[in-house]
Scaffold this motif. Structure first.
Motif, PDB file in Angstrom:
ATOM      1  N   TYR A 169     -20.241 -44.686 -34.945  1.00  0.00           N
ATOM      2  CA  TYR A 169     -20.386 -43.480 -35.738  1.00  0.00           C
ATOM      3  C   TYR A 169     -19.055 -42.731 -35.795  1.00  0.00           C
ATOM      4  O   TYR A 169     -18.408 -42.526 -34.770  1.00  0.00           O
ATOM      5  CB  TYR A 169     -21.465 -42.579 -35.141  1.00  0.00           C
ATOM      6  CG  TYR A 169     -22.853 -43.138 -35.344  1.00  0.00           C
ATOM      7  CD1 TYR A 169     -23.313 -44.173 -34.538  1.00  0.00           C
ATOM      8  CD2 TYR A 169     -23.685 -42.655 -36.347  1.00  0.00           C
ATOM      9  CE1 TYR A 169     -24.575 -44.723 -34.736  1.00  0.00           C
ATOM     10  CE2 TYR A 169     -24.947 -43.191 -36.552  1.00  0.00           C
ATOM     11  CZ  TYR A 169     -25.380 -44.217 -35.741  1.00  0.00           C
ATOM     12  OH  TYR A 169     -26.632 -44.761 -35.948  1.00  0.00           O
ATOM     13  N   PHE A 170     -18.683 -42.360 -37.001  1.00  0.00           N
ATOM     14  CA  PHE A 170     -17.447 -41.611 -37.202  1.00  0.00           C
ATOM     15  C   PHE A 170     -17.757 -40.282 -37.874  1.00  0.00           C
ATOM     16  O   PHE A 170     -18.508 -40.244 -38.851  1.00  0.00           O
ATOM     17  CB  PHE A 170     -16.473 -42.372 -38.098  1.00  0.00           C
ATOM     18  CG  PHE A 170     -15.908 -43.623 -37.499  1.00  0.00           C
ATOM     19  CD1 PHE A 170     -16.410 -44.866 -37.849  1.00  0.00           C
ATOM     20  CD2 PHE A 170     -14.850 -43.560 -36.594  1.00  0.00           C
ATOM     21  CE1 PHE A 170     -15.882 -46.029 -37.300  1.00  0.00           C
ATOM     22  CE2 PHE A 170     -14.319 -44.709 -36.038  1.00  0.00           C
ATOM     23  CZ  PHE A 170     -14.839 -45.951 -36.389  1.00  0.00           C
ATOM     24  N   CYS A 171     -17.160 -39.231 -37.355  1.00  0.00           N
ATOM     25  CA  CYS A 171     -17.144 -38.005 -38.130  1.00  0.00           C
ATOM     26  C   CYS A 171     -15.872 -38.025 -38.968  1.00  0.00           C
ATOM     27  O   CYS A 171     -14.896 -38.705 -38.624  1.00  0.00           O
ATOM     28  CB  CYS A 171     -17.191 -36.766 -37.243  1.00  0.00           C
ATOM     29  SG  CYS A 171     -15.761 -36.533 -36.153  1.00  0.00           S
ATOM     30  N   GLY A 172     -15.890 -37.312 -40.061  1.00  0.00           N
ATOM     31  CA  GLY A 172     -14.713 -37.174 -40.903  1.00  0.00           C
ATOM     32  C   GLY A 172     -14.587 -35.706 -41.236  1.00  0.00           C
ATOM     33  O   GLY A 172     -15.576 -35.077 -41.603  1.00  0.00           O
ATOM     34  N   ILE A 173     -13.399 -35.175 -41.066  1.00  0.00           N
ATOM     35  CA  ILE A 173     -13.241 -33.751 -41.313  1.00  0.00           C
ATOM     36  C   ILE A 173     -12.256 -33.483 -42.432  1.00  0.00           C
ATOM     37  O   ILE A 173     -11.259 -34.190 -42.587  1.00  0.00           O
ATOM     38  CB  ILE A 173     -12.839 -32.985 -40.034  1.00  0.00           C
ATOM     39  CG1 ILE A 173     -11.506 -33.493 -39.478  1.00  0.00           C
ATOM     40  CG2 ILE A 173     -13.904 -33.121 -38.969  1.00  0.00           C
ATOM     41  CD1 ILE A 173     -10.360 -32.553 -39.777  1.00  0.00           C
ATOM     42  N   SER A 174     -12.583 -32.484 -43.220  1.00  0.00           N
ATOM     43  CA  SER A 174     -11.709 -32.030 -44.282  1.00  0.00           C
ATOM     44  C   SER A 174     -11.251 -30.632 -43.927  1.00  0.00           C
ATOM     45  O   SER A 174     -12.075 -29.777 -43.595  1.00  0.00           O
ATOM     46  CB  SER A 174     -12.460 -32.021 -45.609  1.00  0.00           C
ATOM     47  OG  SER A 174     -11.657 -31.460 -46.622  1.00  0.00           O
ATOM     48  N   ASN A 175      -9.942 -30.424 -43.967  1.00  0.00           N
ATOM     49  CA  ASN A 175      -9.437 -29.097 -43.634  1.00  0.00           C
ATOM     50  C   ASN A 175      -9.134 -28.303 -44.896  1.00  0.00           C
ATOM     51  O   ASN A 175      -9.363 -28.767 -46.012  1.00  0.00           O
ATOM     52  CB  ASN A 175      -8.207 -29.204 -42.724  1.00  0.00           C
ATOM     53  CG  ASN A 175      -7.079 -29.995 -43.381  1.00  0.00           C
ATOM     54  OD1 ASN A 175      -7.024 -30.128 -44.612  1.00  0.00           O
ATOM     55  ND2 ASN A 175      -6.185 -30.526 -42.572  1.00  0.00           N
TER      56      ASN A 175
END
Lengths: 116, 109
Positions: B86-92
């Motif tokens: 499982y991967f989280c992906g973040i957008s700043n």
């Protein structure tokens, strides 16, 4: 609906050679991404296009990697010359919205590159 | 800028619950969650936008704490099909996108 297409699926080259990967996103998707995924790690974003403009290429090693998205549809990622550390799976993804922040990404099957 | 996930790996028996955490050192605009099975491409699970919302479908849900710059993924009554990374992906706020370090989840009978 057809998914994201990538070719080739596998490629083996020697160091210092050149290689190119092709991606065809889902029809109508404005945003296209190229990722590099080294075994055991999370995907690393190399470049993000919105239509045919570059949104972010801050992690693209520009001395050897280049990418283009002609006419805002297909895209090509090139490595010239390749290094051993470029061995990885190269993933292409597309997103239906203009902003990658708020829309899901659909991934292609990837191209597994081995540099010897 | 890569978000850090914890735990790195977890093994569950069918029917057990799990929580996967994702922490960022930068202000977040949105958090994505993906599951990747061995040899396959990541598959989208859900997106959470800033505002502290919580989402879920079936037995998988997630929360997003904007102030703490954290997100958590909750898997309840796990099934064999939940196995994967499982991967989280973040957008700043700068419209950049980073995947997390990953959490390997194995569900055993």
């Amino acid at each position: 609906e057809a998914g994201v297409a990538q070719s080739p699926r596998y490629k083996i080259i020697e160091k210092r050679q050149s290689v190119a990967f092709w991606c065809n996103p889902i029809s109508g998707h404005a945003t296209l991404y190229w990722y590099q995924q080294i075994l055991g790690q999370g995907p690393k974003l190399l470049i993000q296009f919105q239509n045919n403009g570059v949104v972010d290429d801050s992690q693209l090693p520009k001395d050897r990697f280049s990418a283009e998205r002609l006419k805002g549809v297909d895209s090509t990622l090139k490595i010239q010359p390749a290094k051993l550390e470029d061995s990885a799976v190269y993933l292409c993804a597309s997103s239906p919205g203009a902003s990658g922040r708020t829309y899901e990404q659909y991934f292609g099957p990837g191209t597994r590159l081995t540099v010897t | 800028q890569q978000p850090v996930q914890s735990p790195q790996a977890v093994i569950l028996r069918e029917g057990e619950d799990a929580v996967i955490n994702c922490s960022s050192s930068k202000a977040l605009y949105s958090v994505h969650w993906y599951r990747q099975k061995h040899g396959e491409a990541p598959v989208f699970l859900m997106i959470l936008l800033k505002g502290g919302e919580q989402k879920g479908h079936d037995k998988i849900s997630a929360s997003f704490n904007e102030k703490k710059q954290q997100s958590s993924l909750y898997l309840t009554a796990s099934q064999l099909s939940y196995s994967g990374t499982y991967f989280c992906g973040i957008s700043n706020t700068g419209n950049q996108f980073y995947f997390g370090t990953g959490t390997s989840l194995t569900v055993i009978p």
